[in-house]
Design an enzyme around this catalytic site. Structure first.
Site, mmCIF file in Angstrom:
data_model
loop_
_atom_site.group_PDB
_atom_site.id
_atom_site.type_symbol
_atom_site.label_atom_id
_atom_site.label_comp_id
_atom_site.label_asym_id
_atom_site.label_seq_id
_atom_site.Cartn_x
_atom_site.Cartn_y
_atom_site.Cartn_z
ATOM 1 N N ASN A 64 0.855 -1.204 0.000
ATOM 2 C CA ASN A 64 0.000 0.000 0.000
ATOM 3 C C ASN A 64 0.882 1.241 0.000
ATOM 4 O O ASN A 64 2.106 1.149 -0.058
ATOM 5 C CB ASN A 64 -0.948 -0.022 1.200
ATOM 6 C CG ASN A 64 -0.193 -0.065 2.511
ATOM 7 O OD1 ASN A 64 0.606 0.812 2.807
ATOM 8 N ND2 ASN A 64 -0.410 -1.120 3.290
ATOM 9 N N ASP A 101 -3.913 -6.350 5.438
ATOM 10 C CA ASP A 101 -4.919 -7.182 6.110
ATOM 11 C C ASP A 101 -4.912 -8.603 5.542
ATOM 12 O O ASP A 101 -5.357 -9.534 6.201
ATOM 13 C CB ASP A 101 -6.314 -6.566 5.943
ATOM 14 C CG ASP A 101 -6.454 -5.304 6.779
ATOM 15 O OD1 ASP A 101 -5.831 -5.244 7.856
ATOM 16 O OD2 ASP A 101 -7.153 -4.368 6.343
ATOM 17 N N LYS A 123 8.145 -17.226 -10.896
ATOM 18 C CA LYS A 123 7.371 -16.078 -11.399
ATOM 19 C C LYS A 123 6.106 -16.570 -12.127
ATOM 20 O O LYS A 123 6.197 -17.453 -12.985
ATOM 21 C CB LYS A 123 8.254 -15.268 -12.356
ATOM 22 C CG LYS A 123 7.600 -13.995 -12.810
ATOM 23 C CD LYS A 123 8.506 -13.217 -13.742
ATOM 24 C CE LYS A 123 7.716 -12.090 -14.375
ATOM 25 N NZ LYS A 123 8.277 -11.660 -15.628
ATOM 26 N N LYS A 133 -12.966 0.247 15.802
ATOM 27 C CA LYS A 133 -11.644 -0.405 15.791
ATOM 28 C C LYS A 133 -10.973 -0.320 17.159
ATOM 29 O O LYS A 133 -10.318 -1.268 17.597
ATOM 30 C CB LYS A 133 -10.738 0.248 14.732
ATOM 31 C CG LYS A 133 -11.059 -0.227 13.322
ATOM 32 C CD LYS A 133 -10.111 0.345 12.288
ATOM 33 C CE LYS A 133 -10.516 -0.148 10.895
ATOM 34 N NZ LYS A 133 -9.801 0.508 9.810
ATOM 35 N N LYS A 149 -9.997 -3.806 18.854
ATOM 36 C CA LYS A 149 -8.578 -4.148 19.027
ATOM 37 C C LYS A 149 -8.153 -4.098 20.493
ATOM 38 O O LYS A 149 -7.036 -4.484 20.824
ATOM 39 C CB LYS A 149 -7.709 -3.176 18.217
ATOM 40 C CG LYS A 149 -7.821 -3.393 16.711
ATOM 41 C CD LYS A 149 -7.184 -2.261 15.922
ATOM 42 C CE LYS A 149 -7.568 -2.340 14.458
ATOM 43 N NZ LYS A 149 -6.872 -3.405 13.725
#
Ligand code: PMT
Length: 421
Positions: free
Chosen positions: A228, A297, A307, A358, A362
């Site tokens: 990301n 995630d 590959k 969250k 958590k």
């Protein structure tokens, strides 16, 4: 805070040395007032002039105002020609002695040299060699200031951790009107004091803190991965701020091409599983965990050993992803009474509801809600705009540099401690 001119004149405060860099700008004459006011406030002012600065002010002026020899060359004619301890290795001695380096005025040319890491005269060499905070106060013609090259150099310097004191608008010596004037001495000294006081803050001494930063890379095959846009800047700012304030800092970082902040121990990891292992191993020895990283995630259910080929297929590739462990949740589940866990929540919608959910899910003591849909906040930018949420608090903070956000988060963490210890 006491007035800018007297904040450090108190004999109880430790000796402060300011290296005042003066470069070639018509505003160099204003550096004389700065040198004089700083000297009168009780700090030692070591003036370092570039060659071009001589065209505007004579070194003798600064010498008279600071009662110190003025440093003008990387290569003094003889060791005896410069002052005592600074003679032989002036750049290192001055770099080490500096409580802060203040460059006022900073010309466009000097900004370009600094942004490129040049060390071709005494001032630029000191700047590369110092660990002290560096403040730059640019002053130049408004067209030069707004030129994309100058703005790019300023952005680079900010990224490198320089503190930029923005020039003011008004009529210039060159008759142009616009931004480019060196701010008044009071403004510059106030900023300098702020930085010095920040440096002197040691309110995290005794704390062992664990910070996660950056993205993770989840391999698909030997050459591809899922990741990301996290740059790591937010986590690195938290680590740097904590170390400056005296904490022992362990930074667990995904792949981030950022220099490790001073006095920070860094463990580099690639995948979320590696990040989990590093965090859980260190966590029992730490007091605070801040999860600023953006661990993936999901990861590929199977990582191809070779590959993955595109030929001979249907033109489509199906990937099966499985959940990664939630690192913050696992750490919070093992948390002792005296430990604090702060999570981040990166959201593009329903920011506060999602962040609260969250935080509970958590088991975090607090969460930093980050609306990452805005261009100037969140991923891969210098600034952030966040909301601090705990069970009892809800504070929306304005757009700030990531270092400023980090500073406010640590203030809040200190506030959480009495309730949980
Ligand atoms: O790195 P920068 O470019 O400076 O950008 C900063 C940032 C946007 C990455 C940062 O401010 C931020 O918001 N970090 C959290 C990113 C994230 O993963 O958010 P999340 O809402 O998906 O996760 C919530 C919390 O769980 C986070 O504390 C995260 O670290 C943690 N988490 C997430 C996934 C996972 N597998 N394990 C976790 O521990």
């Amino acid at each position: 805070m006491s007035s800018p001119d007297t904040a450090h004149a108190n004999s109880a405060t430790p000796a402060i040395t300011i290296v005042l860099g003066v470069s070639g700008s018509i505003a160099a004459y204003k550096a004389c007032e700065l040198a004089s006011r700083l000297t009168q406030s009780g700090v030692t002012v070591e003036v370092v002039m570039t060659q071009s600065a001589h065209q505007f002010v004579a070194p003798l002026t600064f010498q008279a105002l600071t009662h110190r020899p003025v440093h003008t060359s990387l290569w003094p004619e003889s060791a005896a020609s410069e002052s005592g301890v600074y003679a032989a290795m002036a750049h290192i001695a001055l770099a080490d002695a500096a409580s802060a380096v203040l460059i006022a005025p900073a010309s466009a040319n000097l900004l370009a040299r600094l942004a490129n890491g040049l060390a071709d005269d005494l001032l630029t060499t000191i700047i590369l060699a110092t660990r002290a905070p560096i403040l730059v106060a640019p002053a130049m013609n408004p067209v030069m200031w707004s030129h994309p090259a100058t703005q790019k150099n300023i952005a680079t310097l900010r990224e490198l951790g320089y503190i930029v004191i923005e020039p003011e608008g008004g009529r210039m010596a060159c008759e142009h009107v616009g931004a480019g004037r060196l701010p008044a001495s009071e403004t510059i000294i106030a900023k300098l004091n702020e930085v010095l006081l920040q440096q002197a803050r040691r309110d995290l001494v005794g704390l062992k803190v664990l910070v996660t930063a950056g993205p993770t890379r989840e391999p698909l095959d030997p050459v591809r991965y899922l990741s990301n846009r996290s740059s790591g800047r937010m986590g690195f700012a938290l680590a740097e701020e904590a170390a400056t304030r005296g904490a022992k800092v362990l930074l667990v970082a995904g792949p981030c091409p950022i220099a490790t902040p001073r006095d920070v121990q860094r463990i580099d990891v690639q995948s979320a599983l590696e990040m989990r292992d590093a965090v859980l191993q260190a966590w029992p020895r730490c007091d605070v965990l801040i999860g600023a990283a953006a661990p993936a995630d999901f990861r590929a259910a199977e990582v191809a050993s070779q590959k993955i080929k595109k030929r001979g297929g249907t033109g489509e590739l199906e990937l099966r992803l499985i959940s990664n462990p939630d690192i913050v949740r696992e750490a919070a589940a093992q948390k002792r009474q005296d430990q604090i866990v702060v999570a981040f929540a990166a959201e593009t919608q329903n920011l506060l509801d999602e962040a609260r959910r969250k935080m509970q899910d958590k088991g975090a003591d607090a969460i930093v809600a980050n609306d990452v849909s805005q261009a100037d906040a969140g991923f891969d930018v210098e600034t952030n705009r966040v909301t601090w949420l705990s069970t009892t608090q809800h504070e929306e903070w304005p757009l700030l540099s990531k270092r400023e956000v980090a500073s406010k988060i640590w203030d809040k963490v200190l506030g959480l401690r009495p309730a949980t210890v």
